[in-house]
Design a protein around this motif. Structure first.
Motif, PDB file in Angstrom:
ATOM      1  N   PRO A  73     107.826  33.843  25.676  1.00  0.00           N
ATOM      2  CA  PRO A  73     106.526  34.276  25.704  1.00  0.00           C
ATOM      3  C   PRO A  73     106.547  34.775  24.404  1.00  0.00           C
ATOM      4  N   MET A  74     104.738  35.249  23.918  1.00  0.00           N
ATOM      5  CA  MET A  74     105.108  36.037  22.896  1.00  0.00           C
ATOM      6  C   MET A  74     105.028  37.610  23.347  1.00  0.00           C
ATOM      7  N   SER A  75     104.235  38.464  22.294  1.00  0.00           N
ATOM      8  CA  SER A  75     104.790  39.916  23.386  1.00  0.00           C
ATOM      9  C   SER A  75     103.160  40.332  22.831  1.00  0.00           C
ATOM     10  N   LEU A  76     102.291  39.454  22.409  1.00  0.00           N
ATOM     11  CA  LEU A  76     101.061  39.460  22.322  1.00  0.00           C
ATOM     12  C   LEU A  76     100.226  39.029  23.801  1.00  0.00           C
ATOM     13  N   TRP A  77      99.241  39.485  24.618  1.00  0.00           N
ATOM     14  CA  TRP A  77      98.887  38.678  25.671  1.00  0.00           C
ATOM     15  C   TRP A  77      97.547  38.589  25.755  1.00  0.00           C
ATOM     16  N   GLN A  78      96.818  38.018  25.910  1.00  0.00           N
ATOM     17  CA  GLN A  78      95.417  37.373  26.338  1.00  0.00           C
ATOM     18  C   GLN A  78      95.024  38.389  27.488  1.00  0.00           C
ATOM     19  N   SER A  79      94.011  38.845  27.638  1.00  0.00           N
ATOM     20  CA  SER A  79      93.757  39.392  29.289  1.00  0.00           C
ATOM     21  C   SER A  79      91.954  39.189  28.857  1.00  0.00           C
ATOM     22  N   PRO A  80      91.031  38.026  29.571  1.00  0.00           N
ATOM     23  CA  PRO A  80      89.631  38.293  29.909  1.00  0.00           C
ATOM     24  C   PRO A  80      88.769  39.703  30.285  1.00  0.00           C
ATOM     25  N   VAL A  81      89.706  41.019  30.719  1.00  0.00           N
ATOM     26  CA  VAL A  81      89.066  41.941  30.941  1.00  0.00           C
ATOM     27  C   VAL A  81      88.384  42.803  29.831  1.00  0.00           C
ATOM     28  N   LEU A  82      87.105  42.737  29.950  1.00  0.00           N
ATOM     29  CA  LEU A  82      87.293  44.137  28.214  1.00  0.00           C
ATOM     30  C   LEU A  82      87.280  45.263  29.409  1.00  0.00           C
ATOM     31  N   PRO A  83      87.013  46.640  28.451  1.00  0.00           N
ATOM     32  CA  PRO A  83      86.930  47.391  28.910  1.00  0.00           C
ATOM     33  C   PRO A  83      85.175  47.847  30.222  1.00  0.00           C
ATOM     34  N   GLY A  84      85.099  49.041  30.797  1.00  0.00           N
ATOM     35  CA  GLY A  84      84.163  48.543  31.417  1.00  0.00           C
ATOM     36  C   GLY A  84      83.669  47.834  32.445  1.00  0.00           C
ATOM     37  N   MET A  85      84.831  46.783  32.291  1.00  0.00           N
ATOM     38  CA  MET A  85      84.454  45.576  34.161  1.00  0.00           C
ATOM     39  C   MET A  85      85.280  46.108  35.233  1.00  0.00           C
ATOM     40  N   GLN A  86      84.568  46.327  35.473  1.00  0.00           N
ATOM     41  CA  GLN A  86      85.090  46.328  37.173  1.00  0.00           C
ATOM     42  C   GLN A  86      85.224  45.042  37.873  1.00  0.00           C
ATOM     43  N   PHE A  87      85.652  44.605  39.175  1.00  0.00           N
ATOM     44  CA  PHE A  87      86.167  43.681  40.281  1.00  0.00           C
ATOM     45  C   PHE A  87      86.679  44.186  41.140  1.00  0.00           C
TER      46      PHE A  87
END
Length: 552
Positions: A73-87
């Motif tokens: 893999p890469m060492s950089l990773w995508q996340s769909p979560v933005l600051p302030g989001m809560q689940f």
């Protein structure tokens, strides 16, 4: 400027020069290279750059001397979560509405189109054994697999071993749940011990990867029975693979679309109750649409991709291809989560409930996309009428489109990442072995992508972040949005932002081929998406329509 320019310069020069030829790189080469990316360096600037460009070229050669397998893999990773989001992070028990009084059909062929819960109650109540059910579906694969060109390998030995184990456990009173003893198929980019994992491509058609992918492992834990590995367009593009072209079960003169070609075709034709596909940009949605399947593309990271072929680290997703939303809910329930081997995957709850009142949801429709469909008799408009007849008050909303997505972010992202994933294939000219060699096929795409500068790739992903913010704001007004499957840039946008989507059949077009609608939901809210999908299918019944030629 230096680092990014050096990164792209390799794209122009490294494919044709050896490390020993670095001194032949000239200031004129730098001028040409700059032109390719829309820059213009002065003569003094090129003079200053030259030594460093040559030195970096040597480093590229050293880097290439060390192997990088597709699973690194890469060492950089995508996340769909933005600051302030809560689940919500609490997993509640999921209660399935398993039907009672289900019997074997008088016409055995009808068994091919029983849904998962119907098959589950037959097995649980010992009206059929997993061994017999497995033999039944393997026979169908042998009967129709070549017709559809949808099968790469039949995993009969594995299947019979798993089916016998399921029957033995059930006989002792150990019932694992509604997938226990149920046959299924995998897109042949998921590794399974003891099988070939071909990725649909000639250079890899004899490849073995001696590990079980996460998805395979989770389904094994659920007691499901792997009976086949299905076709995919070579390296996850389209429906052309090294053995031919996967067919549409509604009309064999058409392809199935892809890249989860075999998974969709086989499921719709009743060769398996369900199959697993993957999507980077439409590879679950498109074949499900074309073949008339119900396909769930989950939130990015909802299902670990360990043991699966990598095409694009920040975009690849795995998901179920079924014949109904409820079937997709059952399958997703057992495969979501992570084994810790996929840095992009997370454990999030799936709180699916058959009792949820969808009338309390804020369900919108993408008015800006629907307004472009001027024929109000089109199946897309009939979908909206069906929801209104269900008592749903639809909310007209404008789906983020050109203003939020002003250029081809997804093309740049997939281009750079896929070219890196198959770097060695390009450098060794093994890409010449791929079945398709047109301008829009992988070999040309991989070569072209080597000219994407690092700066532009990074900036495209910064724009992607802004797009994610647009979608965060959009979903503050609705819980679900109904959109034409190919409306506007919805497919590209939602793949980039990681939002889940459910595609379902809605009838047929003038060519008597399936049409579809897409529901898009909030991040990690597959449960709501599938609950709404189930309600729509109960009201319309298109999920119960099957191709005549495979009802025998």
């Amino acid at each position: 400027m230096r680092t990014s320019f050096f990164f792209f310069l390799i794209c122009i020069l490294s494919s044709t020069l050896s490390a020993q030829q670095k001194d032949t790189i000239s200031k004129e080469d730098l001028k040409i290279a700059a032109k390719v990316i829309g820059l213009d360096f002065t003569e003094p600037e090129r003079d200053s750059m030259l030594r460093d460009v040559r030195d970096n070229y040597t480093e590229y050669a050293r880097m290439r001397s060390l192997p990088l397998n597709n699973n690194v893999p890469m060492s950089l990773w995508q996340s769909p979560v933005l600051p302030g989001m809560q689940f919500d992070t609490k997993q509640l028990p999921v209660q399935w509405n398993i039907p009672v009084n289900v019997n074997l059909p008088l016409n055995k062929a009808d068994l091919a189109f029983y849904n998962i819960l119907q098959l589950a109650t037959l097995i649980k109540n010992k009206k059929i054994t997993s061994v017999d059910l497995t033999k039944f579906f393997i026979e169908r694969i042998r009967k129709y697999g070549d017709t559809l060109q949808c099968v790469i390998s039949v995993t009969e030995e594995i299947a019979m071993q798993q089916a016998r184990a399921a029957d033995a456990e059930i006989a002792k009173g150990k019932y694992r749940g509604p997938l226990h003893g149920i046959p299924y198929g995998l897109k042949d980019l998921f590794a399974v011990k003891g099988t070939k994992t071909t990725w649909g491509a000639t250079p890899y058609k004899d490849q073995t990867i001696e590990e079980d992918s996460y998805v395979c492992t989770k389904l094994k834990d659920a007691g499901a029975v792997l009976i086949a590995k299905f076709t995919l367009g070579a390296l996850a593009m389209g429906d052309w693979w090294f053995g031919g072209r996967t067919k549409n079960p509604w009309n064999l003169n058409f392809g199935s679309s892809g890249s989860s070609a075999g998974s969709a075709s086989a499921t719709v034709a009743g060769l398996v109750p369900f199959a697993i596909g993957t999507e980077t940009l439409g590879s679950i949605i498109s074949p499900s649409t074309v073949c008339g399947a119900t396909g769930l593309r989950p939130t990015f990271g909802s299902i670990s991709r360990s043991g699966a072929m990598t095409l694009s680290w920040s975009l690849d997703k795995a998901g179920p291809i079924c014949r109904s939303a409820e079937d997709a809910a059952v399958v997703f329930n057992y495969i979501h989560g992570t084994d810790g081997k996929d840095p992009g995957a997370v454990n999030m709850p799936f709180n699916y409930s058959v009792k949820k009142d969808i009338k309390k949801l804020r369900i919108g429709y993408a008015k800006n996309f629907f307004d472009r469909i001027r024929d109000t008799s089109a199946n897309e408009w009939k979908v909206l009428k069906a929801f209104e007849q269900m008592g749903i008050k639809l909310i007209p909303v404008n789906f983020p489109d050109s203003a939020a997505y002003p250029f081809d972010i997804v093309g740049i992202t997939i281009g750079a990442e896929s070219a890196a994933a198959f770097d060695e294939l390009t450098r060794t000219d093994m890409d010449d072995l791929l079945t398709r060699q047109n301008k829009n096929d992988w070999p040309n795409s991989f070569r072209t992508a080597r000219l994407i500068p690092a700066v532009e790739y990074i900036n495209a992903n910064r724009h992607r972040y802004l797009l994610m913010q647009h979608m965060k704001t959009f979903f503050e007004t609705v819980d679900i949005v109904i959109t034409p499957t190919y409306g506007g840039r919805q497919l590209a946008i939602t793949n980039l932002t990681g939002h889940p989507a459910l595609v379902m059949p809605t009838g047929f077009n003038q060519r008597k081929l399936p049409t579809s609608i897409t529901l898009v939901g909030k991040l990690y809210d597959e449960a709501t998406l599938l609950q709404v999908g189930k309600a729509f299918q109960l009201a319309t019944g298109w999920d119960d329509v099957h191709p005549e030629m495979f009802k025998q």
